[in-house]
Design an enzyme around this catalytic site. Structure first.
Site, PDB file in Angstrom:
ATOM      1  N   GLY A 119       0.828  -1.199   0.000  1.00  0.00           N
ATOM      2  CA  GLY A 119       0.000   0.000   0.000  1.00  0.00           C
ATOM      3  C   GLY A 119       0.862   1.249   0.000  1.00  0.00           C
ATOM      4  CB  SER A 120      -0.002   4.735   0.764  1.00  0.00           C
ATOM      5  OG  SER A 120      -0.350   4.730   2.142  1.00  0.00           O
ATOM      6  CB  THR A 121       5.228   5.781   1.332  1.00  0.00           C
ATOM      7  OG1 THR A 121       5.752   5.162   0.154  1.00  0.00           O
ATOM      8  CG2 THR A 121       6.377   6.127   2.262  1.00  0.00           C
ATOM      9  CB  ALA A 122       1.243   7.929   4.247  1.00  0.00           C
ATOM     10  CB  THR A 123      -0.723   3.084   5.073  1.00  0.00           C
ATOM     11  OG1 THR A 123      -1.739   4.016   4.685  1.00  0.00           O
ATOM     12  CG2 THR A 123      -1.334   2.006   5.949  1.00  0.00           C
ATOM     13  N   GLY A 124       2.426   2.578   5.383  1.00  0.00           N
ATOM     14  CA  GLY A 124       3.531   1.699   5.742  1.00  0.00           C
ATOM     15  C   GLY A 124       4.327   2.241   6.919  1.00  0.00           C
TER      16      GLY A 124
ATOM     17  CD  GLU B 171       4.760  -3.397  -3.659  1.00  0.00           C
ATOM     18  OE1 GLU B 171       4.721  -2.140  -3.735  1.00  0.00           O
ATOM     19  OE2 GLU B 171       3.975  -4.140  -4.254  1.00  0.00           O
TER      20      GLU B 171
ATOM     21  CB  CYS C 225       2.968  -0.457  -6.495  1.00  0.00           C
ATOM     22  SG  CYS C 225       1.673  -0.448  -5.238  1.00  0.00           S
TER      23      CYS C 225
END
Length: 475
Positions: A227-232, A249, A283
């Site tokens: 998913g998104s970098t922010a959520t990661g 990822e 992605c």
């Protein structure tokens, strides 16, 4: 093992996964109601984790060959239900049945499961010199939590499920709230071939409450997230206290560099699908294209000729190969970035003017030339059917621009001179660099990002190792 026959029609499959549901799921192409998805509570999550924990002991005792046999049977079940699964995926995610879309994704889930089941993972002798002998094996981690996205919901669920199970772990997967039914259906089908409690699924609510709970849940030994970098980043922070192992990822903004000896006509279709597979909602799609002065106009012309002939429409209509954005939030992101590109002086080669009165979240295939290197459409991940084409005067300039962002998932180089292309590829900062193609993932080849595109590897034997813990015996 679940004693239940496989569903044979879309309606039968849908009825199984919507039983007792309460949350409305709409088709992003028509905005019509598909069905009602169930939602899980924190107590439901606890029960699924406990079931996975109890099943893991016996599952881990099986040999690699025995677990692989189960996975092969699960792949057979997916293949036998391929058309109902593809129709549900098309209606819920929006992607067309044809092209590299819904049927392709279901077929990929089958192939990936079989490939993962077939990899050998033998004991490795590290030292054996007559005085010291040391061997390395990989043991199960325990219970894995898989948090998936909405763009390739079935395929990415398999990327989490298959290696976790193969390595002797059990797993609880949580699909995106946007594509709940697709993953519920996939798990329903696979569980006709798997032992009870090995593969579990929880359906999230619209407010996405379960993801944060999984990050801190003491019952998970590893989390894998796409998913998104922010959520990661949030997951990594939340998981720190328990030192859960993580595979992340995350977002990308993949650059492609066309070299000055490329043939614009011969590469145009490859460039198109590199950028617009799944209507750009990938992605590792091509999201920034750098083209030399000498080929710029020709590449723009050839790419436009390919793009304007790719039909976009409702997914279950067989002629279409491009679909809608999956949700309104993503539509708004793409529309905003394209508008900023236009406001910033970008030259629209194709698209850029959506029909706001039509049903569904369709954004037309859009190509924009002559953009400044700092335009938001270049430096931010659009995740949709809009590609900026940026001119460069020197290869050094192109490499500098391709590498300057804080993400590094994939990249590509386009040239008939493979030796030269390899030299350029070695200088690109990405987890994977493709030559004369983009986004061509393979179950045998490890895949993962660098910089803020995440860490950990998936696919192949190396991906299996990331679903285990190293265990050394030294004598």
């Amino acid at each position: 093992m679940t004693v239940q026959s496989l569903p044979t029609t879309y309606q039968e499959l849908l009825s199984r996964v919507t039983e007792g549901g309460s949350r409305e799921i709409f088709d992003p192409a028509t905005e019509e109601l598909i069905g009602l998805a169930p939602t899980a509570t924190e107590a439901d999550l606890d029960r699924k984790v406990q079931a996975a924990r109890e099943a893991q002991v016996a599952w881990a005792k099986l040999s690699h060959a025995e677990r692989s046999d189960y996975l092969m049977k699960a792949a057979d079940a997916i293949e036998a239900t391929a058309e109902p699964l593809a129709e549900l995926l098309s209606r819920e995610q929006g992607k067309p049945l044809n092209g590299p879309n819904a049927r392709f994704e279901v077929g990929g889930a089958v192939a990936w499961t079989r490939a993962t089941a077939s990899f050998g993972l033998e004991e490795e002798t590290l030292v054996d010199d007559g005085e010291t002998r040391a061997v390395l094996n990989y043991r199960p981690i325990g219970v894995v939590g898989g948090i998936g996205p909405w763009n390739w919901p079935m395929m990415i669920a398999i990327w989490q499920i298959a290696p976790a199970l193969r390595m002797g772990n059990t797993i609880v997967v949580k699909p995106s709230e946007y594509t709940t039914l697709s993953v519920l259906a996939l798990v329903e089908v696979m569980n006709t071939a798997l032992p009870e409690g090995v593969l579990n699924v929880v359906a999230d609510s619209a407010d996405r409450a379960l993801g944060p709970k999984m990050s801190v849940h003491p019952g998970f030994d590893k989390l894998t997230f796409t998913g998104s970098t922010a959520t990661g980043k949030k997951i990594a922070a939340s998981a720190a206290d328990s030192l859960k192992r993580l595979t992340l990822e995350l977002g990308g903004n993949d650059a492609g560099i066309v070299l000055d000896d490329a043939d614009p006509k011969s590469i145009a279709e490859g460039l198109f699908w590199g950028a617009f597979i799944n209507t750009g909602q990938t992605c590792a799609a091509l999201k920034r294209l750098y083209v030399p002065d000498s080929l710029y106009d020709a590449v723009c012309e050839e790419l436009t000729a390919v793009a304007q002939n790719m039909p976009m429409g409702v997914g279950v209509e067989e002629q279409n190969v491009l679909g809608p954005l999956q949700n309104k939030a993503q539509y708004d992101i793409v529309a905003d970035l394209v508008q900023k590109a236009k406001d910033g002086g970008g030259r629209v080669l194709l698209g850029g003017t959506p029909d706001e009165t039509a049903p569904g979240f369709f954004y037309p295939t859009t190509l924009i030339a002559d953009l400044d290197k700092d335009n938001p459409l270049v430096v931010e991940e659009q995740f949709g059917p809009a590609l900026p084409i940026i001119r460069y005067s020197s290869l050094e300039e192109a490499l500098e621009e391709a590498n300057r962002l804080d993400v590094g998932l994939g990249a590509s180089v386009w040239s008939p001179n493979l030796e030269r292309a390899r030299e350029v590829a070695a200088q690109m900062q990405a987890g994977t660099v493709w030559i004369n193609k983009h986004g061509a993932i393979d179950p045998r080849i490890p895949f993962g990002g660098i910089k803020q595109s995440g860490y950990g590897l998936e696919f192949g034997v190396e991906g299996l190792k990331h679903m285990g813990v190293p265990h050394v015996i030294c004598e």
